[in-house]
Design an enzyme around this catalytic site. Structure first.
Site, PDB file in Angstrom:
ATOM      1  N   HIS A 228     -34.800  25.852 -99.345  1.00 32.23           N
ATOM      2  CA  HIS A 228     -36.037  26.417 -99.890  1.00 32.23           C
ATOM      3  C   HIS A 228     -36.877  25.371-100.627  1.00 32.23           C
ATOM      4  O   HIS A 228     -38.105  25.445-100.632  1.00 32.23           O
ATOM      5  CB  HIS A 228     -35.690  27.564-100.847  1.00 32.23           C
ATOM      6  CG  HIS A 228     -36.874  28.312-101.354  1.00 32.23           C
ATOM      7  ND1 HIS A 228     -37.686  29.070-100.536  1.00 32.23           N
ATOM      8  CD2 HIS A 228     -37.407  28.423-102.608  1.00 32.23           C
ATOM      9  CE1 HIS A 228     -38.651  29.619-101.251  1.00 32.23           C
ATOM     10  NE2 HIS A 228     -38.509  29.229-102.509  1.00 32.23           N
TER      11      HIS A 228
ATOM     12  N   ASP B  34     -33.132  27.770 -95.426  1.00 35.87           N
ATOM     13  CA  ASP B  34     -33.618  28.419 -96.647  1.00 35.87           C
ATOM     14  C   ASP B  34     -32.747  29.635 -96.966  1.00 35.87           C
ATOM     15  O   ASP B  34     -32.640  30.569 -96.177  1.00 35.87           O
ATOM     16  CB  ASP B  34     -35.074  28.862 -96.450  1.00 35.87           C
ATOM     17  CG  ASP B  34     -35.747  29.285 -97.752  1.00 35.87           C
ATOM     18  OD1 ASP B  34     -35.044  29.662 -98.702  1.00 35.87           O
ATOM     19  OD2 ASP B  34     -36.991  29.239 -97.816  1.00 35.87           O
TER      20      ASP B  34
ATOM     21  N   SER C 275     -43.493  28.951-101.985  1.00 37.48           N
ATOM     22  CA  SER C 275     -42.759  30.095-102.513  1.00 37.48           C
ATOM     23  C   SER C 275     -43.723  31.124-103.123  1.00 37.48           C
ATOM     24  O   SER C 275     -44.614  31.612-102.438  1.00 37.48           O
ATOM     25  CB  SER C 275     -41.715  29.610-103.517  1.00 37.48           C
ATOM     26  OG  SER C 275     -40.749  30.595-103.772  1.00 37.48           O
TER      27      SER C 275
END
Length: 337
Positions: A306, A278, A148
């Site tokens: 995610h 995601d 991320s």
């Protein structure tokens, strides 16, 4: 019954009752304390040791296991509002003789938080480079992993400090434009239009908002007790002002597409892992990276959101190990040719 035997049972019962009552009380009244104990226990069980490193007046907090060897060390960069312990689920499935380093990102957990610090993606990459130099991790090229926000930083690091790394794993990285808006991006746009940007979905302040965030980040539906949700919120609330400042920094024009702006400079063999479902960062970003980075290996995980590290830790660990083994084999073949 003999009085001494009766007394023994009473004492034994009392001895057992004290920790049980303490656990119940902690679960009901101080769930955040249980969460901290949970991470402490798993670090200890997995052999991860916590250390600090200083660069001038700046302090980095990190955990590590093993020592540098013939295989590359692995440095792991966590995502927005997380901490080094988020990697424990993957550490569990990695060999104990691998040298692993998990660092708290700038401003997070035990690493220095300063109002004067540069929390842009390039600013964070510079800080991580200082950390790498502090612990002399770059004596030999290492494998860099980021997820991320940490994936955004990792990609920029690989572009800016190519001599430091031998290979790269990006897990659902931020910093890319997308042709398809994710659920999270749509929510942000709605909040901007209603001028309610303070209600950022990734910065919960109630158990209900925490539950919503978990649903947003995960395809797998975890059944989390209300007390644990409260504990997760209690741990985060003191840091929410910082998280808001950081979030606005990394979605600013300077950082929003940092990975996209630097991906053509990435020369190290790169692995991209992305959850197909995601809802935070759309999976289409994987093809963007594959088209720009030479020797890019893409793995799309079915039935995964995610939070790849939490949802599919064993699979992620195996993919990283297989990627490193492949690179090692290719390197040996080149030497023999």
């Amino acid at each position: 019954m003999d009085l001494d035997v009766l007394n023994m049972f009473v004492i034994a019962g009392g001895t057992l009752a004290i920790p049980i009552l303490a656990f119940v009380a902690s679960f009901l009244l101080w769930p955040s304390a249980l969460i901290r104990i949970y991470y402490w226990y798993w670090r200890r069980a997995l052999g991860m040791q916590v250390r600090y490193a200083s660069y001038d007046d700046y302090q980095f907090c990190y955990s590590y296991r093993g020592r540098p060897g013939y295989r590359p060390s692995i440095l792991m960069l966590h995502g927005f509002s997380a901490h080094k312990d988020m990697w424990l689920s993957i550490v569990k499935f990695l060999p104990k003789n691998l040298h692993l380093v998990c660092v708290d990102m700038p401003g997070h957990e035990g690493t220095t938080r300063s109002a004067l610090d540069d929390y842009s993606i390039s600013g964070q990459a510079k800080r991580i480079h200082q950390f790498v130099e502090c612990i002399k991790l770059n004596r030999r090229p290492f494998h860099l992993v980021g997820t991320s926000m940490g994936g955004n930083v990792a990609g920029v690091y690989a572009a800016q400090y190519p001599e430091d790394i031998c290979s790269l794993t990006l897990i659902c990285p931020a910093g890319l434009p997308s042709t398809t808006d994710s659920k999270f991006i749509k929510q942000l746009r709605e909040l901007q239009e209603s001028k309610s940007i303070d209600r950022i979905p990734l910065i919960p302040s109630t158990p209900e908002e925490m539950a919503d965030m978990l649903k947003l980040c995960s395809y797998v539906r975890f059944k989390v007790p209300q007390q644990i949700l409260q504990g997760l919120v209690d741990v985060r609330i003191p840091h929410n002002d910082f998280y808001r400042k950081l979030f606005l920094e990394i979605v600013d024009e300077k950082s929003r597409h940092s990975l996209h702006e630097n991906m053509s400079k990435i020369k190290a063999p790169t692995q991209v892992i992305w959850g197909k479902q995601d809802q935070v960062l759309d999976v289409s970003g994987a093809s963007v990276l594959a088209g720009a980075i030479p020797d890019c290996h893409v793995y799309i995980l079915e039935n995964c959101g995610h939070s790849v590290v939490v949802e599919r830790p064993r699979k992620t660990a195996n993919l990283i190990l297989e990627f490193l083994a492949l690179l090692h084999s290719m390197d040996n073949n080149k030497k023999q040719a």
